[in-house]
Design a protein around this motif. Structure first.
Motif, PDB file in Angstrom:
ATOM      1  N   ASP A 110       0.827  -1.215   0.000  1.00 48.11           N
ATOM      2  CA  ASP A 110       0.000   0.000   0.000  1.00 48.11           C
ATOM      3  C   ASP A 110       0.859   1.263   0.000  1.00 48.11           C
ATOM      4  N   GLU A 111       2.048   1.167   0.580  1.00 45.33           N
ATOM      5  CA  GLU A 111       2.905   2.354   0.685  1.00 45.33           C
ATOM      6  C   GLU A 111       4.093   2.329  -0.254  1.00 45.33           C
ATOM      7  N   PHE A 112       4.534   1.122  -0.642  1.00 54.26           N
ATOM      8  CA  PHE A 112       5.722   1.022  -1.500  1.00 54.26           C
ATOM      9  C   PHE A 112       5.285   0.624  -2.896  1.00 54.26           C
ATOM     10  N   SER A 113       5.437   1.544  -3.848  1.00 56.49           N
ATOM     11  CA  SER A 113       5.043   1.265  -5.225  1.00 56.49           C
ATOM     12  C   SER A 113       6.213   1.518  -6.162  1.00 56.49           C
ATOM     13  N   VAL A 114       6.545   0.509  -6.982  1.00 59.91           N
ATOM     14  CA  VAL A 114       7.622   0.704  -7.966  1.00 59.91           C
ATOM     15  C   VAL A 114       7.086   1.388  -9.222  1.00 59.91           C
ATOM     16  N   LEU A 168       8.794   2.433 -14.261  1.00 59.18           N
ATOM     17  CA  LEU A 168       9.204   1.733 -13.039  1.00 59.18           C
ATOM     18  C   LEU A 168      10.364   2.470 -12.382  1.00 59.18           C
ATOM     19  N   ASP A 169      10.362   2.473 -11.053  1.00 56.63           N
ATOM     20  CA  ASP A 169      11.423   3.112 -10.278  1.00 56.63           C
ATOM     21  C   ASP A 169      11.728   2.217  -9.078  1.00 56.63           C
ATOM     22  N   PHE A 170      12.910   1.618  -9.085  1.00 58.12           N
ATOM     23  CA  PHE A 170      13.311   0.747  -7.973  1.00 58.12           C
ATOM     24  C   PHE A 170      14.240   1.476  -6.997  1.00 58.12           C
ATOM     25  N   GLY A 171      14.279   2.803  -7.115  1.00 55.69           N
ATOM     26  CA  GLY A 171      15.207   3.610  -6.306  1.00 55.69           C
ATOM     27  C   GLY A 171      14.995   3.478  -4.805  1.00 55.69           C
ATOM     28  N   GLY A 172      13.807   3.049  -4.392  1.00 58.81           N
ATOM     29  CA  GLY A 172      13.543   2.904  -2.958  1.00 58.81           C
ATOM     30  C   GLY A 172      14.035   1.589  -2.388  1.00 58.81           C
ATOM     31  N   ALA A 173      14.565   0.692  -3.231  1.00 60.00           N
ATOM     32  CA  ALA A 173      14.937  -0.647  -2.761  1.00 60.00           C
ATOM     33  C   ALA A 173      16.244  -1.163  -3.345  1.00 60.00           C
ATOM     34  N   THR A 242      17.814   4.193   6.352  1.00 60.18           N
ATOM     35  CA  THR A 242      17.200   5.464   6.737  1.00 60.18           C
ATOM     36  C   THR A 242      16.555   6.093   5.509  1.00 60.18           C
ATOM     37  N   SER A 243      15.345   6.582   5.666  1.00 61.68           N
ATOM     38  CA  SER A 243      14.715   7.400   4.628  1.00 61.68           C
ATOM     39  C   SER A 243      14.488   8.787   5.208  1.00 61.68           C
ATOM     40  N   GLY A 244      14.700   9.824   4.391  1.00 65.33           N
ATOM     41  CA  GLY A 244      14.576  11.172   4.927  1.00 65.33           C
ATOM     42  C   GLY A 244      14.010  12.158   3.931  1.00 65.33           C
ATOM     43  N   GLN A 247      16.965  14.220   1.744  1.00 67.64           N
ATOM     44  CA  GLN A 247      17.899  13.590   0.812  1.00 67.64           C
ATOM     45  C   GLN A 247      17.745  14.116  -0.621  1.00 67.64           C
ATOM     46  N   ARG A 248      16.527  14.297  -1.071  1.00 65.07           N
ATOM     47  CA  ARG A 248      16.258  14.908  -2.398  1.00 65.07           C
ATOM     48  C   ARG A 248      15.023  15.766  -2.200  1.00 65.07           C
ATOM     49  N   TYR A 249      15.183  17.078  -2.347  1.00 68.69           N
ATOM     50  CA  TYR A 249      14.025  17.947  -2.124  1.00 68.69           C
ATOM     51  C   TYR A 249      14.272  19.323  -2.704  1.00 68.69           C
ATOM     52  N   HIS A 258       9.693  16.784  -1.122  1.00 69.37           N
ATOM     53  CA  HIS A 258      10.780  15.804  -1.072  1.00 69.37           C
ATOM     54  C   HIS A 258      10.383  14.545  -1.839  1.00 69.37           C
ATOM     55  N   HIS A 259      11.339  13.627  -1.941  1.00 70.15           N
ATOM     56  CA  HIS A 259      11.264  12.540  -2.930  1.00 70.15           C
ATOM     57  C   HIS A 259      10.444  11.314  -2.523  1.00 70.15           C
ATOM     58  N   ILE A 260       9.993  11.234  -1.284  1.00 66.64           N
ATOM     59  CA  ILE A 260       9.231  10.039  -0.882  1.00 66.64           C
ATOM     60  C   ILE A 260       7.743  10.353  -1.045  1.00 66.64           C
ATOM     61  N   LEU A 261       7.142   9.710  -2.026  1.00 67.27           N
ATOM     62  CA  LEU A 261       5.781  10.068  -2.428  1.00 67.27           C
ATOM     63  C   LEU A 261       4.767   9.069  -1.894  1.00 67.27           C
ATOM     64  N   ASP A 262       3.616   9.590  -1.486  1.00 61.84           N
ATOM     65  CA  ASP A 262       2.517   8.727  -1.065  1.00 61.84           C
ATOM     66  C   ASP A 262       1.829   8.214  -2.325  1.00 61.84           C
ATOM     67  N   THR A 287      15.023  -3.794   4.850  1.00 61.27           N
ATOM     68  CA  THR A 287      15.052  -2.509   5.571  1.00 61.27           C
ATOM     69  C   THR A 287      14.903  -1.345   4.590  1.00 61.27           C
ATOM     70  N   ASP A 288      15.459  -1.499   3.363  1.00 63.12           N
ATOM     71  CA  ASP A 288      15.337  -0.405   2.395  1.00 63.12           C
ATOM     72  C   ASP A 288      13.868  -0.205   1.993  1.00 63.12           C
ATOM     73  N   ILE A 289      13.182  -1.305   1.715  1.00 60.69           N
ATOM     74  CA  ILE A 289      11.750  -1.205   1.385  1.00 60.69           C
ATOM     75  C   ILE A 289      10.994  -0.615   2.579  1.00 60.69           C
ATOM     76  N   SER A 291      11.999   1.240   5.186  1.00 59.33           N
ATOM     77  CA  SER A 291      12.220   2.639   5.593  1.00 59.33           C
ATOM     78  C   SER A 291      11.356   3.557   4.726  1.00 59.33           C
ATOM     79  N   THR A 292      11.273   3.253   3.441  1.00 63.05           N
ATOM     80  CA  THR A 292      10.454   4.061   2.533  1.00 63.05           C
ATOM     81  C   THR A 292       8.962   3.872   2.840  1.00 63.05           C
ATOM     82  N   ALA A 293       8.549   2.613   2.973  1.00 56.25           N
ATOM     83  CA  ALA A 293       7.121   2.314   3.170  1.00 56.25           C
ATOM     84  C   ALA A 293       6.615   2.870   4.501  1.00 56.25           C
TER      85      ALA A 293
HETATM   86  P1  AMP Z   1      14.546   5.735   0.012  1.00 58.28           P
HETATM   87  O1  AMP Z   1      15.609   6.779   0.136  1.00 58.28           O
HETATM   88  O2  AMP Z   1      15.026   4.338   0.136  1.00 58.28           O
HETATM   89  O3  AMP Z   1      13.391   6.004   0.915  1.00 58.28           O
HETATM   90  O4  AMP Z   1      13.989   5.780  -1.468  1.00 58.28           O
HETATM   91  C1  AMP Z   1      13.417   6.925  -2.011  1.00 58.28           C
HETATM   92  C2  AMP Z   1      13.309   6.752  -3.497  1.00 58.28           C
HETATM   93  O5  AMP Z   1      12.333   5.735  -3.773  1.00 58.28           O
HETATM   94  C3  AMP Z   1      12.812   7.983  -4.208  1.00 58.28           C
HETATM   95  O6  AMP Z   1      13.882   8.822  -4.594  1.00 58.28           O
HETATM   96  C4  AMP Z   1      12.060   7.407  -5.398  1.00 58.28           C
HETATM   97  O7  AMP Z   1      12.979   7.018  -6.397  1.00 58.28           O
HETATM   98  C5  AMP Z   1      11.452   6.144  -4.821  1.00 58.28           C
HETATM   99  N1  AMP Z   1      10.136   6.316  -4.184  1.00 58.28           N
HETATM  100  C6  AMP Z   1       9.540   7.461  -3.752  1.00 58.28           C
HETATM  101  N2  AMP Z   1       8.353   7.196  -3.174  1.00 58.28           N
HETATM  102  C7  AMP Z   1       8.210   5.851  -3.206  1.00 58.28           C
HETATM  103  C8  AMP Z   1       7.187   4.950  -2.767  1.00 58.28           C
HETATM  104  N3  AMP Z   1       6.101   5.373  -2.131  1.00 58.28           N
HETATM  105  N4  AMP Z   1       7.385   3.622  -2.992  1.00 58.28           N
HETATM  106  C9  AMP Z   1       8.490   3.167  -3.609  1.00 58.28           C
HETATM  107  N5  AMP Z   1       9.481   3.953  -4.052  1.00 58.28           N
HETATM  108  C10 AMP Z   1       9.348   5.279  -3.860  1.00 58.28           C
END
Ligand code: AMP
Ligand code: MG
Length: 343
Positions: A110-114, A168-173, A242-244, A247-249, A258-262, A287-289, A291-293
């Motif tokens: 629900d929170e982590f979407s590629v 697709l964006d796998f940057g969160g994992a 850690t997710s913050g 980091q990108r904003y 910032h870069h973590i999107l709902d 942990t990478d998945i 922290s973002t989720a």
């Molecule tokens: P992280 O630093 O591990 O939290 O990853 C953040 C990165 O994951 C962002 O820069 C995006 O590329 C991607 N991202 C942003 N929001 C989400 C989300 N809700 N689910 C999965 N990936 C995301």
């Protein structure tokens, strides 16, 4: 650029925490290189320095393979191939399937979407920064809604009327997965007795240091990179991410984008500045998945999740208040608060 500032802070932090490169079994070999779109540091112990250095080279090669599968910003990557024609079926590389399976296993879908690449691109985080209009957001979200999967194949459902192209964006994992692969490569080498591998935002440890001391990982204050607000200490194998929101904003009219999107709204997730999750029992991918989720889920939901999962959590909310969930006793992980975060 802000990202570079963070990198320098992380490097300064690492060099303060890690001993300098040296040889002999009691002194580690320490190597830092650009990898995974950041700087990755490997600190490894072993009797034979030449063999340890070769094992570290192999570990970096393993990480480069994950990057060539999953980096959406590398035009040669498998993910870029997919994103060039997102409405066609594509066979996904094993690394991508591993991420998708882990998201399901962790109950984080629900929170982590590629599928958010198209939404994330709207913000132009790497450029000037742009606040998307409601129209842009809703068009991008419509096509982003989780792609269709059939076994090893994936595609987005085409909507003929839309101008928004999904991706697709796998940057969160990807970093967590790459660190896991690097750790397995070091383990399999047979010459590394203990190691720490860090991409700054994620860290994995392997084995116990020869002198028996713990692996210490400092967490920076999300509003002051010079200050360590918490320290995580692993006795042996472990993973931490850690997710913050720092980091990108960019900021617009006093609002931080910032870069973590709902995934539900396409907007930056609100309520948290920094979230760290760690456990000896979790992989770097996990942990990478998480922290973002959990950043998206919010502080209360994150605390609940960590307690149920037996993981340690350190979260700083948007008013600078810190909450800590310690790891279970005797789990091989301890967490200490070092300073109060800036308000
Ligand atoms: P992280 O630093 O591990 O939290 O990853 C953040 C990165 O994951 C962002 O820069 C995006 O590329 C991607 N991202 C942003 N929001 C989400 C989300 N809700 N689910 C999965 N990936 C995301
Ligand atoms: Mg992550």
């Amino acid at each position: 650029m802000r990202r570079t500032g963070t990198l320098i802070a992380v490097l300064a932090l690492l060099s303060a925490l890690l001993p300098l490169a040296a040889c002999g079994s009691d002194e580690p070999v320490a190597v830092s290189r650009e990898a995974l779109g950041t700087v990755v540091s490997v600190t490894a112990y072993g009797e034979d320095e030449v063999a340890v250095r070769a094992a570290i080279d192999d570990a970096f090669a393993t990480m480069a393979e994950v990057e060539s599968d999953l980096d959406a910003y590398d035009p040669e990557s498998a993910v870029s191939d997919f994103n060039a024609a997102p409405f066609e079926w594509h066979e996904l590389p094993t690394s991508a399937l591993e991420v998708l399976d882990a998201v399901d296993t962790l109950d984080a879908a629900d929170e982590f979407s590629v599928g958010l690449f198209g939404v994330s691109q709207l913000y132009d985080f790497e450029g000037e920064g742009h606040v998307p209009t409601d129209g842009e957001l809703s068009a991008a979200l419509q096509t982003a809604s989780m792609p269709e999967r059939e076994g090893h194949r994936l595609r987005f459902l085409g909507i003929a009327s839309t101008t928004a192209k999904p991706g697709l964006d796998f940057g969160g994992a990807a970093k967590g997965l790459a660190l896991d692969r690097a750790r397995e490569s070091l383990r399999a080498s047979g010459v590394v007795t203990a190691a720490l591998i860090s991409s700054g935002s994620s860290t994995v440890t392997l084995g116990t240091k020869p002198d028996g001391s713990v692996w210490r990982i400092g967490i920076e204050d999300p509003r002051d990179p010079e200050t360590i607000v918490a320290t995580f200490a692993f006795e042996s194998d472990g993973a931490l991410s850690t997710s913050g929101d720092y980091q990108r904003y960019f900021e617009h009219d006093g609002v931080r984008y910032h870069h973590i999107l709902d995934p539900a709204t396409g907007l930056p997730a609100r309520g948290i500045r920094s979230l760290t999750i760690a456990a000896p029992s979790l992989s770097g991918l996990d942990t990478d998945i998480l922290s973002t989720a959990l950043f998206v889920r919010g502080a209360a939901g994150a605390v609940e999740y960590a307690e149920a999962a037996g993981a340690a959590l350190y979260v700083v909310d948007d008013e600078g208040r810190a909450q800590l969930v310690p790891a279970p006793a005797d789990s091989g992980l301890t967490v200490a608060e070092e300073a109060t975060p800036k308000r």
